[in-house]
Structure formats: structure tokens, C-alpha cells
Design a protein around this motif. Structure first.
Motif, PDB file in Angstrom:
ATOM      1  N   SER A 152      65.864  47.955  49.047  1.00 59.90           N
ATOM      2  CA  SER A 152      65.576  47.254  50.294  1.00 59.90           C
ATOM      3  C   SER A 152      64.097  47.418  50.636  1.00 59.90           C
ATOM      4  O   SER A 152      63.560  48.524  50.560  1.00 59.90           O
ATOM      5  CB  SER A 152      66.438  47.796  51.443  1.00 59.90           C
ATOM      6  OG  SER A 152      66.159  47.106  52.643  1.00 59.90           O
ATOM      7  N   SER A 242      75.056  45.008  55.295  1.00 57.59           N
ATOM      8  CA  SER A 242      74.041  44.004  55.597  1.00 57.59           C
ATOM      9  C   SER A 242      73.672  44.119  57.068  1.00 57.59           C
ATOM     10  O   SER A 242      74.523  44.405  57.918  1.00 57.59           O
ATOM     11  CB  SER A 242      74.575  42.598  55.293  1.00 57.59           C
ATOM     12  OG  SER A 242      73.595  41.619  55.549  1.00 57.59           O
ATOM     13  N   ALA A 293      77.343  39.776  54.163  1.00 62.60           N
ATOM     14  CA  ALA A 293      76.103  39.165  54.647  1.00 62.60           C
ATOM     15  C   ALA A 293      76.233  38.991  56.151  1.00 62.60           C
ATOM     16  O   ALA A 293      77.340  38.867  56.690  1.00 62.60           O
ATOM     17  CB  ALA A 293      75.842  37.827  53.960  1.00 62.60           C
TER      18      ALA A 293
END
Length: 686
Positions: A152, A242, A293
Motif C-alpha cells: 500500500s 479496503s 472494495a
């Protein structure tokens, strides 16, 4: 609605592949999804979450990570060690670059979309520059032992957090050095097993969020290397997480099929101090939730049970409508079944083979709802296996049942099928014309004399089929103004005079097949076309869109019909418009020219144009419910929509003749029996 003899088919053994990873387009309206068989799909949020693009899988191409970069460019990476860019106009792989680090477990783009970071099996994090026409290797960051399972970027693009086994590291992008190393299993007493960091997120505040195989979601101060918060949400692994764009909400997925939402909330009313609180648990899946997501309005999860679940955040929805509906997608928004009406055959499309079946028959008659005994059982006639690692893009059987065609990414195949008594012979047609592959849709003419092949750049190839088994290229149909997108839907008229083609830009072009000229373009609409068909008598083109609107366009007159204008003026029923499953097939009943037959996954509908449209005060009821009402009440509910919900999930429905229907179902429980056993959970009271 009329009475039909229905062939209820449940022997289509389709098992959809599980969902491996998801990627929301930053500040865009699309969701990319990769499945365990290597297929990649793109869903359009604005088009009612319609599955607008599908790139079939490949046996040698696994996809472990997806990400959007440089706006609308989509990249994938997997255990083959390659970084792949997808061509979303031609629906194929555009180019691949070797990552040079062995299998790739993770990939992430920076906030500007100009750089890709990949996490490799050899413990390296590699940076690639996104340039026009491809990507270029930039440099390696500090390499350590252990595969990099997740990555990330910090929103400022200055640091990268990477998760591995037992440890997470933070890299300085400028120097490439490791600036922090945190042991994630340090706070677990008597650790005897490895702690796998499955997913990671780097917040703008400097907090690093991890999910691991111990069932924990943990929040770390990366500069101090200290644990801020720890939440145990499952007795098994938390596989994915997420973060929302505003960084005030997190969704995580577990190996038990559960998903959880965390929200950043004030400790007490009016307080500036905030903490992460687990607020909403959901159990929409039965197996591992490997991908989640977080869009601006919904929590999205994908599981190995093949389901894509979109749960709206009700606090973000302005008005109640189909945007507020919970959606579960298991099956593709396109047909995998084609029908040879005259020969009463069905062709089933799987990832790497086709099955040709002959329907059963009966000599009996009966009352409504009665199951009739078969005098001849359904028969599996032919199985065609596709050679090579490429999966099948599309397939079709001719109305007479004598021709079968299919296409992969690089090959087009045409077969001649001959029937002699109970024996069936299949012969491959040699030297087929070279086409611009892949083909995205195949459609035979009603007389089985021509084959139409949907291709790239809005083009359609017309092939003439020759006896005893050959073909000749006749013409290429192309829109006059050009088109960068591939054609994904075709409809041909029964008289062989007209062909309608829909391309990825949602434009509908109509061609005259007598002179091979472009006839007209249907007025553009703001949503994707999900199905279309040409009426066999009037040559009116009936179009279904992803927002559930229906249009009827007169091809000879080049304008919408009076009925279509009435529909747009009066509007369709609210319940009809709030459906979340797209119409995937349209056909007609020659005995009743005013009838339009259409279906989605959950219902079959006969639309009678001779009856008035229902207003929102009317009940849009299932036919089985309507039959239980008294005759007077039934007459009051008389309107154009005759809906049947008996057959579910309905993958295909078509009219064999004026009194006979075929319905192809794929019960969800039949699919679940083909999946590995889920993790068993202790339930209260058992």
C-alpha cells in the motif's frame, strides 16, 4: 400469458469461478474484478453495475492483483511473474512485462497513477514507471527475506507499506531503504504458528492497517512502530481489507465468508477524539472473501463462492431506488447458452469446452403446472474441447443444428455437425477465413446460410456457409464514422434483411444485408445495451438497457415506434425499474405479434403490447400469485406485464415454437455442492 409446454433444463453444469481480487477506479465509475480462472471483468457503476466488459481467462495466467493507473488503464499481475496491461477496447491482453522477481503476489499504483509497485516471491518490491504504450522498470527497493503478500502506498507517495509473514515493513520511496520493521505477532503469547499479513492499507495520518491470519485487524503507528488498536473479528483469517476515499470507513473480509465494516467515530458526542469501531457485520458469502472494495456509496465483496456482493451505504444514498438495493451477482451478464430451435438442440459454453445436447420429448398432455413424463430423455450428443490454454470468448449453434462455431483469443473454429439416426459426426471446417480476432459474439442467420462475427473496432464479418462443409468471407460491415470499441451484441432479422450491432461505446448500428451498407444509427442513450432482438414480422428492433428501460425502434422508418414513445411518456412501473438484474435475452412469439418475451436471472416476462401499461399503484405480481385471486380482482390487475418467477436462476429462455418454451436453470445449491467445504462455524444452540 398463454399456455406453453416448458422444457425445464437443469443439466447445464456451469460452476462460475471464484472472485480473486477487486479494484475500484479512483475517482471513476468502474469496478475491475479478476476470477480464479484468470478472467477479468469490468462493471460500470453508472450503468446499474452492468458487467460491460469481459476478458476470458487463460490457463497459464493467474491474476493475484488488479489496479487502475493513469486514469483508465487497467493492470494485472499474478503467479506467472508477469505484469499485464489489458486492452479494454479490444477486450484482450495488450502487453505483458516480466516482473523479474518470480511470482507476483501484490501490486499497487501510487495516487497519481504514474508508478506501479509490485511485491514478489523473492522478497523484493519493484517500482515501474507507467508510460504511454506500456510500463518501464524503474528500480528495486530494499530487498529482504520473505515474499511480499500485500502493498500500500502512502497517499503522499513518499512511503510504501508491505506485509509479509510475521512482519510488516515501511519503505522510503526516495531512498529505497527500509525505515521501519514491525513484528506483527509480538503481542501474541506462545506463538507456535506463522502470522501471515494478508492485506494492508496506509492512511494519510501515518496509521498502517493490517489484517492477518490470526483473525485480527490492527492499527499501527508506523513511525514509532507501536500498536494503536487491535480488533479480533474472526477465529480464522481476515483475508482482505479496503479503506474508503475519505479514510473514515474500512471493510474487511474473512475466511468464514463474513465481512465487517469499521468506522472512525468520536469517542463521545462532540469529542474530537476518534476511534475505530466495528459497526456492521454481514454474512453474504459461504466461502473465503478474498477481495473487498470500498466505493463512495457501497461496500463491495467477492468470494470463492463466485458471488460479487454490492451493499449500498444507506447514509450515502440520496433517494431510495435501485441504487439502494443489495445486489448479488453470480452469473455473467451475457448468454452462455445458444439454441437450435428447429433441431431442438442446446449448446452450452464452458471455459474450455462446449456441450451439445438434444432436448427430451413427451407424448403426454396435461393441466397447468403438471409435470409430464418423458418418452425420450435429454441426450448429450457432442463435447468439443478447445485446444490450448485460452478460454472460449463466445460460441453459437445454427438454427438447423448443423453448424457450431466458437472463438478464443487467437483462433476461430467452425464445425459441421451431421446426424444419421442416433449417430452424430462432427467435422472441422478447414481453411476458415482469417479474421480480426478475437470474435466477441457469433450469430447465425435464421436460414443457417450466413454467420455474423462481431469483431474489434465496431466491425462485423459476414461469412457464407457452404455445403457440404465450408465457408466464404463475403463482407466486413463497419460504422461510417469508425469506432474504437469491439462489438459485443448482434441481432439479425428473420428475413435476413437487417443486422443490428452494439459496440462497447453503446452505439447501435443497423446494416442492410442485401446491399451490405450501413442503414442507420439508433439514437444514443446514456446506458449500456443488455439485450436486443428484431421482430420477425414488423422488423422493429426491441432494446433493453441496463437501467431497465425498454425501447422499440422501427428499422424501416428509422425512428422510435408509437408504442415506444408511449412507454417513455408514461414511464415503466417503479418495481420494474428497481430490478437489479439486467435483461439478457429477448425473443418473440409469431402466433402473437404483440408479445415480447424477455428474461433476466430471476424472472421470465411476456410483455403484451396490446394491453395498457401498469401505473405505480398497480401490483406487478408473479403469475402464480395472480392465479390465486378472484376473477374480478384479476381483471382489475390486467396490464401488459405477465411475470413468472418459477424458474430461478434463469440463464436462458427461448421459444422453440409457438407453444413450446425452453428454460435453462442453474440452482445455486447445485453450484455449492461443487465447491470445497467452507470453514465450519459453531452456531448458538447446536
Amino acid at each position: 400469458m398463454g399456455e406453453f409446454e416448458v422444457h425445464r433444463v437443469r443439466f447445464f453444469g456451469l460452476v462460475p469461478a471464484g472472485v480473486r481480487c477487486l479494484a475500484c477506479q479512483p475517482r471513476g465509475g468502474r469496478l475491475a474484478l479478476a476470477r480464479t480462472d484468470g478472467a477479468v471483468e469490468v462493471y460500470n457503476f453508472a450503468a446499474n453495475y452492468f458487467q460491460e466488459k469481459v476478458i476470458p481467462g487463460h490457463e497459464a495466467r493467474s491474476v493475484e492483483a488488479l489496479c487502475w493507473a493513469a486514469g483508465d488503464r487497467l493492470f494485472g499481475a499474478g503467479l506467472g511473474g508477469d505484469i499485464t496491461e489489458y486492452d479494454l477496447a479490444r477486450l484482450c491482453v495488450a502487453r505483458s512485462v516480466d516482473g523479474c522477481g518470480g511470482p507476483i503476489w501484490s501490486m499497487a499504483a501510487n495516487s497519481s497513477g504514474t508508478q506501479l509497485a509490485i511485491g514478489c516471491e523473492d522478497g523484493s518490491v519493484k517500482l515501474f514507471q507507467v508510460v504511454p504504450g506500456g510500463i518501464q522498470f524503474e528500480r528495486n527497493l530494499d530487498r529482504r527475506k520473505g515474499r511480499i503478500l500485500c502493498l500500500s502506498w502512502h497517499p503522499s507517495d513518499t512511503h510504501i507499506a508491505a506485509g509479509s509473514i510475521d512482519v510488516l515493513r515501511v519503505f522510503d520511496v526516495c531512498s529505497g531503504q527500509t525505515v521501519q520493521r514491525i513484528m506483527v505477532n509480538y503481542h501474541v503469547h506462545k506463538v507456535k504458528r506463522e502470522c501471515i499479513v494478508w492485506s494492508i492499507a496506509f492512511l494519510s495520518s501515518g496509521t498502517v492497517v493490517t489484517s492477518d491470519s490470526f483473525g485480527r485487524v490492527q492499527f499501527w503507528d508506523w513511525e514509532r512502530g507501536t500498536l494503536l488498536e487491535s480488533h479480533t473479528v474472526s477465529t480464522s483469517a481476515v483475508l482482505s481489507l479496503s479503506v474508503s476515499e475519505k479514510e473514515d470507513s474500512i471493510i474487511v473480509g474473512t475466511s468464514t465468508g463474513a465481512t465487517y465494516q469499521f468506522q472512525l467515530l468520536p469517542v463521545k458526542m462532540g469529542s474530537l477524539e476518534k476511534r475505530w469501531v466495528r459497526t456492521k457485520p454481514f454474512q453474504h458469502h459461504t466461502h473465503d472473501v478474498r477481495a473487498v472494495a470500498h466505493s463512495s456509496t457501497a461496500l463491495i465483496s467477492g468470494g470463492l463462492d463466485a458471488q460479487l456482493v454490492i451493499r449500498p451505504l444507506m447514509e450515502k444514498i440520496q433517494k431510495k431506488g435501485y441504487e439502494a438495493a443489495l445486489r448479488k451477482f453470480t452469473f455473467p451478464h451475457r448468454r452462455l447458452v445458444s439454441c437450435a430451435r428447429k433441431a431442438r438442440l442446446l449448446l452450452f459454453q464452458f471455459s474450455q469446452h462446449l456441450e451439445l445436447w438434444r432436448l427430451g420429448s413427451t407424448n403426454e398432455t396435461g393441466k397447468d403446472g403438471e409435470v409430464l413424463p418423458l418418452c425420450r430423455m435429454p441426450e448429450h450428443l457432442v463435447q468439443l474441447k478447445s485446444k490450448g490454454p485460452e478460454h472460449i470468448y463466445c460460441s453459437c449453434v445454427s438454427p438447423c443444428g448443423s453448424w457450431v462455431a466458437y472463438s478464443t483469443a487467437s483462433r476461430f473454429h467452425l464445425y459441421r455437425v451431421q446426424y444419421e439416426g442416433d449417430s452424430v459426426s462432427v467435422k472441422k471446417v478447414p481453411k476458415v477465413p482469417k479474421l480480426l480476432l478475437p470474435a466477441y459474439q457469433l450469430q447465425f442467420s435464421a436460414d443457417s446460410g450466413n454467420l455474423f462475427v462481431a469483431s474489434a473496432r465496431g466491425s462485423v464479418h459476414v461469412l457464407q456457409l457452404l455445403e457440404p462443409g465450408g465457408c466464404k468471407h463475403l463482407h466486413i460491415l463497419q460504422p461510417p464514422s469508425g469506432c474504437p470499441e469491439a462489438v459485443y451484441l448482434l441481432a439479425v432479422s428473420a428475413d435476413g434483411h437487417w443486422l443490428a450491432a452494439v459496440s462497447g461505446d453503446w452505439a447501435i448500428h443497423v446494416y442492410n444485408l442485401k446491399c451490405f451498407k450501413h442503414h442507420c444509427t439508433v439514437p444514443t442513450y446514456s446506458c449500456a445495451v443488455t439485450a436486443l432482438a428484431i421482430h420477425p414480422i414488423t422488423n422493429n428492433l426491441v432494446i433493453a438497457y441496463s437501467d431497465q428501460q425498454l425501447f422499440e425502434f422501427s428499422i424501416p422508418e428509422k425512428q422510435y415506434t408509437a408504442w415506444s414513445r408511449t412507454v417513455q411518456n408514461c414511464g415503466l412501473h417503479k418495481v420494474w425499474l428497481e430490478r437489479d438484474s439486467p435483461i439478457t435475452h429477448i425473443t418473440f412469439n409469431p402466433k402473437n405479434p404483440s408479445h415480447i418475451l424477455l428474461h433476466d436471472i430471476y424472472m421470465f416476462c411476456v410483455l403484451d403490447k396490446s394491453l395498457p401499461l401498469p401505473d405505480n399503484s398497480a401490483l406487478l405480481m408473479n403469475q402464480s400469485t395472480l392465479k390465486q385471486l378472484p376473477e374480478t380482482a384479476r381483471q382489475r390487475q390486467l396490464h401488459a406485464f405477465k411475470i413468472c418467477k418459477k424458474f430461478q436462476p434463469l440463464l436462458f429462455a427461448d421459444l422453440l415454437d409457438e407453444n413450446c418454451l425452453v428454460m435453462v436453470e442453474r440452482p445455486i445449491m447445485d453450484i455449492k455442492t461443487q465447491l470445497p467445504l467452507p470453514i465450519q462455524q459453531k452456531k448458538f444452540g447446536t
